[in-house]
Write a protein that holds these residues in place. Sequence first.
Motif: not given
Length: 103
Positions: A6, A72, A76, A90
């Motif tokens: 990321t 993820v 995020e 990412t």
Amino acid sequence: MRKLETLLLLSPELAAEERQSLVDSFSAIIEREGGKVELVDDWGLRDLAYAVNKKTRGYYVRLEYVGPGALVAELERNIRITDGVYKFVTVRLADKAEVEEEA
């Protein structure tokens, strides 16, 4: 486990302690969701190709980690609601990553 990366673009107005606090909180989220941070690469303050939020400079930090796919979404989600983060991306580096178990 997947190997992920990321890249964060942080506000240049953040103090060093605030930037480190953000990176530490994102690393804690990765650990909490079953991942492991392998590398925190601090690229520093750089000129941007175009203005973002009326700023022409930004602070870049790259996180490299391994973890499950669901990690993820949670990471995020937290990045989106955090002040001081202008942009992020990412990328999946590998589908299967070897994770060293701590003894």
